[in-house]
Write a protein that holds these residues in place. Structure first.
Motif, PDB file in Angstrom:
ATOM      1  N   PHE A  40       0.833  -1.198   0.000  1.00 11.71           N
ATOM      2  CA  PHE A  40       0.000   0.000   0.000  1.00 11.71           C
ATOM      3  C   PHE A  40       0.871   1.251   0.000  1.00 11.71           C
ATOM      4  CE2 PHE A  40      -2.343   3.493   1.859  1.00 11.71           C
ATOM      5  CZ  PHE A  40      -3.539   3.447   1.167  1.00 11.71           C
ATOM      6  N   GLU A  41       1.891   1.270   0.829  1.00 12.79           N
ATOM      7  CA  GLU A  41       2.763   2.449   0.892  1.00 12.79           C
ATOM      8  C   GLU A  41       3.509   2.657  -0.426  1.00 12.79           C
ATOM      9  OE1 GLU A  41       5.236   2.501   4.337  1.00 12.79           O
ATOM     10  OE2 GLU A  41       3.545   2.551   5.721  1.00 12.79           O
ATOM     11  N   ASN A  42       3.872   1.553  -1.093  1.00 12.17           N
ATOM     12  CA  ASN A  42       4.513   1.676  -2.402  1.00 12.17           C
ATOM     13  C   ASN A  42       3.547   2.283  -3.412  1.00 12.17           C
ATOM     14  OD1 ASN A  42       6.923   0.630  -1.531  1.00 12.17           O
ATOM     15  ND2 ASN A  42       6.529  -1.447  -2.250  1.00 12.17           N
ATOM     16  N   GLY A  43       2.294   1.796  -3.395  1.00 11.64           N
ATOM     17  CA  GLY A  43       1.291   2.321  -4.313  1.00 11.64           C
ATOM     18  C   GLY A  43       0.987   3.782  -4.029  1.00 11.64           C
ATOM     19  N   ARG A  44       0.918   4.124  -2.762  1.00  5.33           N
ATOM     20  CA  ARG A  44       0.648   5.508  -2.358  1.00  5.33           C
ATOM     21  C   ARG A  44       1.726   6.447  -2.887  1.00  5.33           C
ATOM     22  NH1 ARG A  44      -0.418   7.459   3.919  1.00  5.33           N
ATOM     23  NH2 ARG A  44      -0.857   9.672   3.468  1.00  5.33           N
ATOM     24  N   ARG A  45       2.977   5.976  -2.819  1.00  3.34           N
ATOM     25  CA  ARG A  45       4.095   6.802  -3.283  1.00  3.34           C
ATOM     26  C   ARG A  45       4.194   6.827  -4.825  1.00  3.34           C
ATOM     27  NH1 ARG A  45       8.195   3.690  -1.735  1.00  3.34           N
ATOM     28  NH2 ARG A  45       8.245   2.781  -3.827  1.00  3.34           N
ATOM     29  N   ASP A  46       4.172   5.643  -5.428  1.00  8.00           N
ATOM     30  CA  ASP A  46       4.406   5.555  -6.871  1.00  8.00           C
ATOM     31  C   ASP A  46       3.233   6.052  -7.703  1.00  8.00           C
ATOM     32  OD1 ASP A  46       6.810   4.436  -6.153  1.00  8.00           O
ATOM     33  OD2 ASP A  46       6.147   2.364  -6.452  1.00  8.00           O
ATOM     34  N   LEU A  47       1.999   5.831  -7.225  1.00 11.99           N
ATOM     35  CA  LEU A  47       0.811   6.232  -7.983  1.00 11.99           C
ATOM     36  C   LEU A  47       0.242   7.561  -7.507  1.00 11.99           C
ATOM     37  CD1 LEU A  47      -0.908   2.723  -8.229  1.00 11.99           C
ATOM     38  CD2 LEU A  47       0.590   3.850  -9.889  1.00 11.99           C
ATOM     39  N   GLN A  48       0.928   8.162  -6.554  1.00 11.88           N
ATOM     40  CA  GLN A  48       0.571   9.494  -6.068  1.00 11.88           C
ATOM     41  C   GLN A  48      -0.879   9.582  -5.570  1.00 11.88           C
ATOM     42  OE1 GLN A  48       1.645  12.281  -9.202  1.00 11.88           O
ATOM     43  NE2 GLN A  48       3.828  12.015  -8.810  1.00 11.88           N
ATOM     44  N   TRP A  49      -1.174   8.727  -4.600  1.00 14.45           N
ATOM     45  CA  TRP A  49      -2.481   8.813  -3.942  1.00 14.45           C
ATOM     46  C   TRP A  49      -2.359   9.909  -2.890  1.00 14.45           C
ATOM     47  CZ3 TRP A  49      -2.517   2.830  -2.857  1.00 14.45           C
ATOM     48  CH2 TRP A  49      -2.665   2.152  -4.075  1.00 14.45           C
ATOM     49  N   THR A  50      -2.712  11.096  -3.250  1.00 18.49           N
ATOM     50  CA  THR A  50      -2.459  12.260  -2.386  1.00 18.49           C
ATOM     51  C   THR A  50      -3.712  12.869  -1.773  1.00 18.49           C
ATOM     52  OG1 THR A  50      -2.535  13.702  -4.343  1.00 18.49           O
ATOM     53  CG2 THR A  50      -0.363  12.859  -3.656  1.00 18.49           C
ATOM     54  N   THR A  51      -4.885  12.378  -2.126  1.00 20.46           N
ATOM     55  CA  THR A  51      -6.116  12.940  -1.576  1.00 20.46           C
ATOM     56  C   THR A  51      -6.806  11.937  -0.655  1.00 20.46           C
ATOM     57  OG1 THR A  51      -7.523  12.138  -3.383  1.00 20.46           O
ATOM     58  CG2 THR A  51      -6.416  14.292  -3.687  1.00 20.46           C
ATOM     59  N   GLY A  52      -7.601  12.455   0.260  1.00 18.19           N
ATOM     60  CA  GLY A  52      -8.317  11.597   1.191  1.00 18.19           C
ATOM     61  C   GLY A  52      -9.197  10.558   0.512  1.00 18.19           C
ATOM     62  N   PRO A  53     -10.100  10.983  -0.396  1.00 22.30           N
ATOM     63  CA  PRO A  53     -10.977  10.012  -1.062  1.00 22.30           C
ATOM     64  C   PRO A  53     -10.211   8.918  -1.800  1.00 22.30           C
ATOM     65  CG  PRO A  53     -11.804  12.226  -1.375  1.00 22.30           C
ATOM     66  CD  PRO A  53     -10.465  12.372  -0.732  1.00 22.30           C
ATOM     67  N   LYS A  54      -9.111   9.267  -2.442  1.00 21.76           N
ATOM     68  CA  LYS A  54      -8.316   8.282  -3.174  1.00 21.76           C
ATOM     69  C   LYS A  54      -7.688   7.273  -2.209  1.00 21.76           C
ATOM     70  CE  LYS A  54      -7.333   8.369  -7.009  1.00 21.76           C
ATOM     71  NZ  LYS A  54      -7.915   7.702  -8.199  1.00 21.76           N
ATOM     72  N   LEU A  55      -7.197   7.746  -1.079  1.00 26.96           N
ATOM     73  CA  LEU A  55      -6.585   6.860  -0.094  1.00 26.96           C
ATOM     74  C   LEU A  55      -7.610   5.900   0.501  1.00 26.96           C
ATOM     75  CD1 LEU A  55      -4.305   9.460   1.755  1.00 26.96           C
ATOM     76  CD2 LEU A  55      -3.524   7.516   0.402  1.00 26.96           C
ATOM     77  N   PHE A  56      -8.771   6.421   0.890  1.00 27.85           N
ATOM     78  CA  PHE A  56      -9.814   5.576   1.469  1.00 27.85           C
ATOM     79  C   PHE A  56     -10.308   4.539   0.460  1.00 27.85           C
ATOM     80  CE2 PHE A  56     -10.102   8.815   4.763  1.00 27.85           C
ATOM     81  CZ  PHE A  56     -10.454   8.079   5.892  1.00 27.85           C
TER      82      PHE A  56
END
Length: 290
Positions: free
Chosen positions: A13-29
């Protein structure tokens, strides 16, 4: 999900968050829930934690994510993990490189346990050298001493190189091929035999007899097809069903607090071991080389 699977998920998840730029709340949830769909227990835990979230912001996600990690890894204890690392030895069938990599990976994971201290978590560099050196076969350690070397005065890399030369002179043993075992009265042909248990069969509460697995009981071993991590049908006596009471009979018993506590403690494991079938390839590792 077990502890290793949880750590693997958190890493991905942390790799995806960094590499795919999940930077907003709705996208993360949204992505968190999607990725959790393969593990019902984890998904339920996440939904319970986020049920009261009024808004989906990065801040509320961070709070929920921290709570999720703590809930999923609540059974782990940082100090127990370090104590385990101080006692393990390299199995005959494991290479020196693989042993060191798993030692470093488990130490790295310990630093991420929910109860790990904010500072000075994990083994120190000196302790890591000691654990690696003491985990080598006695003959190799004796040769190391005869050569006039002391682990506390050497770098980890120097100890590693020396032990690989010892390994080259005495190649790692190949695992014995599995052979079909004959059936028995219980219908379970998976458990190793034991000379100390009724009928010569190891019991769930007995120490694991497999090489390098002496720090947990047989019920908790990942290679026990009928233990906690697989079918979960052969449990310690304190967890076994009491269905042997004759039909129509009502019994009332007073719990023995002392014995119950002792039995429960014996069946608990608050650290991650390094069973041969555990996949460490995608875990947090401090380095590929020593």
């Amino acid at each position: 999900c077990n502890s290793l699977e949880t750590f693997d998920f958190l890493k991905k998840f942390e790799n995806g968050r960094r590499d795919l730029q999940w930077t907003t709340g709705p996208k993360l949830f949204s992505n968190m829930l999607t990725l959790l769909s393969e593990c019902t227990d984890a998904e339920d835990t996440w939904e319970d934690l986020t049920a009261q979230s009024a808004t989906e912001t990065v801040a509320t996600f961070t709070v929920a994510f921290t709570g999720f990690k703590s809930a999923m890894l609540s059974e782990l204890r940082h100090d127990d993990q370090l104590e385990y690392l101080r006692t393990i030895s390299k199995p005959d069938t494991m290479t020196v490189r693989a042993f060191l990599q798993r030692l470093k990976t488990l130490n790295s994971l310990a630093k991420r346990f929910p109860d790990a201290p904010a500072t000075n978590s994990g083994l120190t560099d000196m302790e890591l050298k000691r654990c690696f050196h003491h985990g080598m076969p006695k003959k190799w350690r004796d040769n190391f001493t005869v050569a006039g070397r002391v682990y506390s005065s050497e770098t980890l890399n120097a100890i590693y190189i020396y032990m690989t030369t010892q390994e080259a002179a005495a190649p790692v043993k190949k695992p014995s091929p599995k052979t079909p075992s004959t059936s028995n009265d219980s219908g379970d042909n998976q458990a190793p035999r034991s000379n100390t248990t009724p009928g010569g069969r190891i019991q769930p509460n007995d120490p694991c007899p497999l090489p390098g697995h002496g720090n947990h009981i047989w019920y908790l071993c990942r290679q026990n097809h009928f233990g906690k991590h697989h079918a979960d049908t052969h449990r310690p006596q304190t967890q076994a069903s009491t269905s042997s009471t004759p039909p129509g009979t009502t019994t009332v018993s007073t719990p023995d607090t002392a014995s119950s506590s002792s039995s429960a403690t014996a069946a608990e494991q608050h650290f991650i071991d390094y069973d041969g079938d555990a996949d460490f390839s995608s875990m947090w590792a401090e380095a590929d080389e020593p």
